[in-house]
Design a protein around this motif. Structure first.
Motif, PDB file in Angstrom:
ATOM      1  N   SER A 195       0.848  -1.187   0.000  1.00  0.00           N
ATOM      2  CA  SER A 195       0.000   0.000   0.000  1.00  0.00           C
ATOM      3  C   SER A 195       0.887   1.241   0.000  1.00  0.00           C
ATOM      4  O   SER A 195       1.641   1.474   0.945  1.00  0.00           O
ATOM      5  CB  SER A 195      -0.923   0.012   1.219  1.00  0.00           C
ATOM      6  OG  SER A 195      -1.825   1.099   1.143  1.00  0.00           O
ATOM      7  N   GLN A 235      -3.192   4.599  -1.510  1.00  0.00           N
ATOM      8  CA  GLN A 235      -4.065   5.278  -0.560  1.00  0.00           C
ATOM      9  C   GLN A 235      -4.289   6.692  -1.073  1.00  0.00           C
ATOM     10  O   GLN A 235      -3.460   7.586  -0.874  1.00  0.00           O
ATOM     11  CB  GLN A 235      -3.432   5.285   0.830  1.00  0.00           C
ATOM     12  CG  GLN A 235      -3.405   3.903   1.469  1.00  0.00           C
ATOM     13  CD  GLN A 235      -2.633   3.870   2.769  1.00  0.00           C
ATOM     14  OE1 GLN A 235      -1.675   3.112   2.920  1.00  0.00           O
ATOM     15  NE2 GLN A 235      -3.036   4.677   3.738  1.00  0.00           N
ATOM     16  N   GLU A 274      -2.418   7.581   8.429  1.00  0.00           N
ATOM     17  CA  GLU A 274      -2.614   6.822   7.197  1.00  0.00           C
ATOM     18  C   GLU A 274      -2.261   5.347   7.342  1.00  0.00           C
ATOM     19  O   GLU A 274      -2.615   4.541   6.480  1.00  0.00           O
ATOM     20  CB  GLU A 274      -1.806   7.469   6.071  1.00  0.00           C
ATOM     21  CG  GLU A 274      -2.455   8.753   5.603  1.00  0.00           C
ATOM     22  CD  GLU A 274      -1.452   9.764   5.086  1.00  0.00           C
ATOM     23  OE1 GLU A 274      -1.752  10.439   4.097  1.00  0.00           O
ATOM     24  OE2 GLU A 274      -0.375   9.901   5.689  1.00  0.00           O
ATOM     25  N   GLU A 278      -6.298   4.582   8.387  1.00  0.00           N
ATOM     26  CA  GLU A 278      -6.705   4.185   7.036  1.00  0.00           C
ATOM     27  C   GLU A 278      -6.484   2.702   6.774  1.00  0.00           C
ATOM     28  O   GLU A 278      -7.289   2.069   6.086  1.00  0.00           O
ATOM     29  CB  GLU A 278      -5.954   5.021   6.002  1.00  0.00           C
ATOM     30  CG  GLU A 278      -6.385   6.484   5.985  1.00  0.00           C
ATOM     31  CD  GLU A 278      -5.645   7.290   4.934  1.00  0.00           C
ATOM     32  OE1 GLU A 278      -5.023   6.679   4.032  1.00  0.00           O
ATOM     33  OE2 GLU A 278      -5.679   8.531   5.015  1.00  0.00           O
TER      34      GLU A 278
END
Length: 348
Positions: A195, A235, A274, A278
């Protein structure tokens, strides 16, 4: 001779305080307003404030979920560890932390180094994957701060370094440790997902090689893991009506053909909203709703090999030997005489 090292980072509010969050977001939106086209300064500030106020409640909720962001604390620890490492090598150095969008700002780091009377200054962004709104922008801020101080100091910048073998190895080893701890192997039932932080495609159209860097880095790390099947997602932050890098990591997870996923936050060198929100909260929910097991690889922000790598990158400028001995050459992403990286030879 004392060398000042400005350790540069994004910065993030440590709590869910509304005023701090709105001001933080406004700075980010304003700094990247060029992705929305030409506008006046007044209109840009109004737009940035509007976007910040709209985004703030969601980000405040994320900070509340994770108990505040540890990014700044992690960045400060990294700077302390780099200073200790270089001092143990016999160098007279001082590190100064500066954030793009939070106090202490990058200008504050330059002012502190100037006040201390360091004999030279090195800009060291903690962004292994060079990007225009992170690495390049942070170094622009530092150079502008030096100019504003009318400071005639020997000055050097370090940009991209994701191709450093020690960096790829520590990321691969970190994934392997996580697999071992969880009793997992990467096979048809367990899929590795990298990611990466997304970026507006505007920057790619303007010449940024960020996606190239992400793709080659993940391929290198996967090779060190025995070349398992893996996926790459981004992301993205859909705060504006602009295109972002694809595919979204959420779409990757929803369409995965496996029983579980192991997610490595490949472009992050700190735990922050994040990763902790996330990924650990939002992406985990997406995975579990799709019937997938979910494991997230922690960020190795204080790995001694990363500290050693950062020290190595600065060493030629401290010890006054040719940076090319360490593979550092004139950066193409930031074509300034003092900016050096590990990507230049491959970008010719």
């Amino acid at each position: 001779m004392t060398t000042g090292i400005a350790v540069l980072n994004f910065g993030e509010p440590a709590s869910a305080d509304r005023d701090a969050v709105v001001d933080y977001l406004e700075r980010i939106f304003l700094a990247n307003m060029d992705i929305e086209g030409e506008t006046t300064e007044e209109a840009a500030r109004e737009r940035a404030r509007s976007l910040a106020e709209r985004r703030a409640p969601g980000l405040m909720e994320e900070y509340g979920e994770i108990g505040g962001s540890p990014l700044n604390a992690h960045a400060s620890r990294q700077a302390d560890l780099v200073e200790t490492e270089l001092r143990e090598r016999g160098y007279d150095v001082e590190t100064y932390v500066g954030y793009q969008f939070m106090e202490p700002f990058i200008g504050d780091a330059a002012e502190a180094a100037h006040a201390d009377g360091v004999d030279r200054l090195i800009g060291l962004p903690v962004y292994p994957l060079c990007g225009p709104s992170t690495t390049v922008q942070s170094l622009e801020k530092l150079a502008d701060a030096v100019d504003d101080l009318d400071w005639d100091v020997p000055y050097h910048e370090i940009t991209g370094y994701h191709t450093h073998s020690a960096y790829a190895r520590l990321r691969a080893d970190n994934i392997r440790r996580t697999l071992d701890r969880e009793g997992l192997t990467l096979d048809s039932d367990t899929r590795l997902i990298f990611s990466a932080h997304g970026t507006p495609t505007y920057y790619l159209d303007e010449g940024s090689r960020y996606v190239q860097y992400v793709e080659e880095h993940t391929k290198m790390v996967a090779g060190m893991l025995g070349n398992p099947d893996y996926e790459l997602g981004y992301q993205n932050h859909a705060n504006r009506d602009v295109e972002w890098t694809q595919p979204d990591v959420e779409d990757v997870v929803e369409n995965i053909d496996a029983e579980r996923v192991v997610v490595d936050p490949t472009s992050f060198m700190h735990e922050q909203s994040e990763t902790l929100s996330e990924l650990d909260v939002e992406l985990r929910e997406e995975a579990e709703e799709a019937g997938l097991g979910f494991t997230r690889v922690p960020v190795p922000y204080d790995d001694e090999r990363f500290v050693g790598l950062l020290a190595d990158l600065t060493e030629p400028f401290i010890a006054d030997f040719d940076p090319d001995y360490y593979g550092l050459q004139q950066c193409k992403c930031r074509p300034e005489p003092d900016a050096m990286c590990l990507n230049a030879r491959r970008n010719e």
